[in-house]
Scaffold this motif. Structure first.
Motif, mmCIF file in Angstrom:
data_model
loop_
_atom_site.group_PDB
_atom_site.id
_atom_site.type_symbol
_atom_site.label_atom_id
_atom_site.label_comp_id
_atom_site.label_asym_id
_atom_site.label_seq_id
_atom_site.Cartn_x
_atom_site.Cartn_y
_atom_site.Cartn_z
ATOM 1 N N ALA A 44 18.915 52.438 38.085
ATOM 2 C CA ALA A 44 18.224 53.169 36.595
ATOM 3 C C ALA A 44 18.982 54.620 36.639
ATOM 4 C CB ALA A 44 16.702 53.902 37.191
ATOM 5 N N TYR A 45 19.843 54.035 37.461
ATOM 6 C CA TYR A 45 21.490 55.364 37.401
ATOM 7 C C TYR A 45 22.358 55.455 36.909
ATOM 8 C CZ TYR A 45 18.334 56.853 41.593
ATOM 9 O OH TYR A 45 17.051 56.934 42.158
ATOM 10 N N GLU A 46 22.890 56.195 35.936
ATOM 11 C CA GLU A 46 23.713 56.087 35.136
ATOM 12 C C GLU A 46 24.881 57.247 35.311
ATOM 13 O OE1 GLU A 46 22.826 54.728 30.986
ATOM 14 O OE2 GLU A 46 21.358 55.070 31.379
ATOM 15 N N LEU A 47 26.306 57.104 35.674
ATOM 16 C CA LEU A 47 27.399 57.752 35.595
ATOM 17 C C LEU A 47 28.323 56.919 34.299
ATOM 18 C CD1 LEU A 47 28.771 59.865 36.989
ATOM 19 C CD2 LEU A 47 29.430 57.982 38.672
ATOM 20 N N ALA A 48 29.234 58.224 33.839
ATOM 21 C CA ALA A 48 30.394 57.838 32.857
ATOM 22 C C ALA A 48 31.548 58.695 32.665
ATOM 23 C CB ALA A 48 30.506 58.096 31.085
ATOM 24 N N LEU A 49 32.574 58.304 32.555
ATOM 25 C CA LEU A 49 34.048 58.585 32.621
ATOM 26 C C LEU A 49 35.038 59.058 31.730
ATOM 27 C CD1 LEU A 49 35.067 56.122 35.258
ATOM 28 C CD2 LEU A 49 34.276 57.855 35.977
ATOM 29 N N LEU A 50 35.261 59.741 31.219
ATOM 30 C CA LEU A 50 35.698 59.911 30.176
ATOM 31 C C LEU A 50 37.015 60.687 30.197
ATOM 32 C CD1 LEU A 50 35.887 60.234 26.920
ATOM 33 C CD2 LEU A 50 34.385 62.090 27.143
ATOM 34 N N ASP A 51 38.417 60.243 29.421
ATOM 35 C CA ASP A 51 39.631 60.371 29.592
ATOM 36 C C ASP A 51 39.544 62.074 29.298
ATOM 37 O OD1 ASP A 51 42.411 61.358 28.550
ATOM 38 O OD2 ASP A 51 42.811 59.142 28.684
ATOM 39 N N HIS A 52 39.974 62.927 29.737
ATOM 40 C CA HIS A 52 39.802 64.167 29.645
ATOM 41 C C HIS A 52 40.227 64.471 28.785
ATOM 42 C CE1 HIS A 52 43.816 64.535 31.428
ATOM 43 N NE2 HIS A 52 43.649 65.511 30.994
ATOM 44 N N ALA A 53 41.477 63.782 28.132
ATOM 45 C CA ALA A 53 42.162 64.301 26.336
ATOM 46 C C ALA A 53 41.841 63.708 25.314
ATOM 47 C CB ALA A 53 43.747 63.798 26.610
ATOM 48 N N HIS A 54 40.863 62.871 25.238
ATOM 49 C CA HIS A 54 40.296 61.994 24.307
ATOM 50 C C HIS A 54 40.025 63.305 22.935
ATOM 51 C CE1 HIS A 54 38.050 59.219 21.801
ATOM 52 N NE2 HIS A 54 38.540 58.061 22.387
ATOM 53 N N PRO A 55 40.303 62.801 21.972
ATOM 54 C CA PRO A 55 39.773 63.414 20.733
ATOM 55 C C PRO A 55 37.674 63.569 20.609
ATOM 56 C CG PRO A 55 40.799 61.440 20.103
ATOM 57 C CD PRO A 55 41.056 61.466 21.652
ATOM 58 N N THR A 56 37.375 63.146 21.249
ATOM 59 C CA THR A 56 35.930 63.023 21.082
ATOM 60 C C THR A 56 35.728 64.306 21.756
ATOM 61 O OG1 THR A 56 34.211 62.099 21.497
ATOM 62 C CG2 THR A 56 35.545 61.665 22.923
ATOM 63 N N ALA A 60 39.281 72.813 23.257
ATOM 64 C CA ALA A 60 39.912 73.649 24.540
ATOM 65 C C ALA A 60 38.674 73.092 25.437
ATOM 66 C CB ALA A 60 38.678 74.664 24.137
ATOM 67 N N TYR A 61 38.389 71.872 25.915
ATOM 68 C CA TYR A 61 37.561 71.562 27.060
ATOM 69 C C TYR A 61 38.112 69.798 27.325
ATOM 70 C CZ TYR A 61 33.973 75.053 25.554
ATOM 71 O OH TYR A 61 33.475 76.525 25.685
ATOM 72 N N ARG A 62 39.062 69.614 27.396
ATOM 73 C CA ARG A 62 40.080 68.875 27.008
ATOM 74 C C ARG A 62 40.929 68.653 28.363
ATOM 75 N NH1 ARG A 62 42.501 66.848 21.276
ATOM 76 N NH2 ARG A 62 40.205 67.227 20.265
ATOM 77 N N LYS A 63 39.970 69.074 29.624
ATOM 78 C CA LYS A 63 40.185 68.998 31.111
ATOM 79 C C LYS A 63 40.370 68.414 31.967
ATOM 80 C CE LYS A 63 40.957 74.158 29.895
ATOM 81 N NZ LYS A 63 40.302 74.875 29.319
ATOM 82 N N ARG A 64 40.588 68.466 33.041
ATOM 83 C CA ARG A 64 39.307 67.832 34.542
ATOM 84 C C ARG A 64 38.910 67.874 34.751
ATOM 85 N NH1 ARG A 64 43.505 65.409 38.363
ATOM 86 N NH2 ARG A 64 42.094 66.194 39.771
ATOM 87 N N ALA A 65 37.350 67.288 35.308
ATOM 88 C CA ALA A 65 36.288 67.659 36.194
ATOM 89 C C ALA A 65 36.390 68.671 37.312
ATOM 90 C CB ALA A 65 35.098 66.677 36.705
ATOM 91 N N ALA A 66 35.988 70.049 37.473
ATOM 92 C CA ALA A 66 36.505 70.553 38.453
ATOM 93 C C ALA A 66 34.671 71.567 38.807
ATOM 94 C CB ALA A 66 37.489 71.521 38.157
ATOM 95 N N GLY A 67 34.796 71.730 39.878
ATOM 96 C CA GLY A 67 33.987 71.966 40.606
ATOM 97 C C GLY A 67 32.303 70.745 40.593
ATOM 98 N N VAL A 68 32.412 70.144 40.457
ATOM 99 C CA VAL A 68 31.622 69.109 40.424
ATOM 100 C C VAL A 68 31.230 68.132 41.537
ATOM 101 C CG1 VAL A 68 30.573 67.136 39.279
ATOM 102 C CG2 VAL A 68 32.147 68.840 37.757
ATOM 103 N N LEU A 69 30.008 68.413 41.844
ATOM 104 C CA LEU A 69 29.105 67.855 43.115
ATOM 105 C C LEU A 69 28.586 66.926 42.727
ATOM 106 C CD1 LEU A 69 29.169 67.572 46.212
ATOM 107 C CD2 LEU A 69 27.567 69.505 46.110
ATOM 108 N N LEU A 70 28.095 65.730 43.005
ATOM 109 C CA LEU A 70 27.204 64.081 42.945
ATOM 110 C C LEU A 70 26.524 63.890 44.512
ATOM 111 C CD1 LEU A 70 29.058 62.108 40.615
ATOM 112 C CD2 LEU A 70 27.668 64.003 39.660
#
Length: 133
Positions: A44-56, A60-70
């Protein structure tokens, strides 16, 4: 608002490496894959990965994840410590330990630097037990 789904999306510069990490280390399955986006599922658990530079993403937010804890809650954190760290070679960012607030856990990092806290709930000390609803 009625939600039909909810899942985190990790912005990364290591889409393929992160995909392999979550598939091989945590048993996720790929449900969609492009070179810039991967959708993963484990039950039932989902997770997605997105290229941080993608135009979607807004520019201003095209940066790598930081300060995230799963948090990954498991039945036997000691067994996962052996599997992932002792036998699996992952570097612990926090060694296996028991906390007064009611967790036995350790922390590792994914290829992007997102922290994964592997947890088994244990009895809290009397001081913390009163804080639970």
């Amino acid at each position: 608002m009625e939600l039909s789904s909810y899942y985190p999306v990790i912005c990364t510069d290591k889409v393929a490496e992160s995909r392999d990490f979550y598939v091989e280390r945590f048993g996720f399955e790929v449900t969609f894959e492009a070179d810039w986006y991967v959708s993963l599922r484990r039950g039932a658990y989902e997770l997605a990965l997105l290229d941080h530079a993608h135009p979607t993403l807004p520019e201003a937010y095209r940066k790598r994840a930081a300060g995230v804890l799963l948090n990954f809650e498991v039945a036997d954190v000691d067994a996962e410590w052996r599997r992932l760290v002792v036998d699996g070679g992952l570097k612990p960012e926090l060694e296996l330990r028991s906390e007064d607030f009611g967790q036995r856990h350790f922390i590792v990092a994914d290829p992007t630097g997102v922290l994964i806290d592997v947890i088994t709930n244990i009895e809290p000390t009397e001081e913390y037990a009163a804080q639970y609803a």
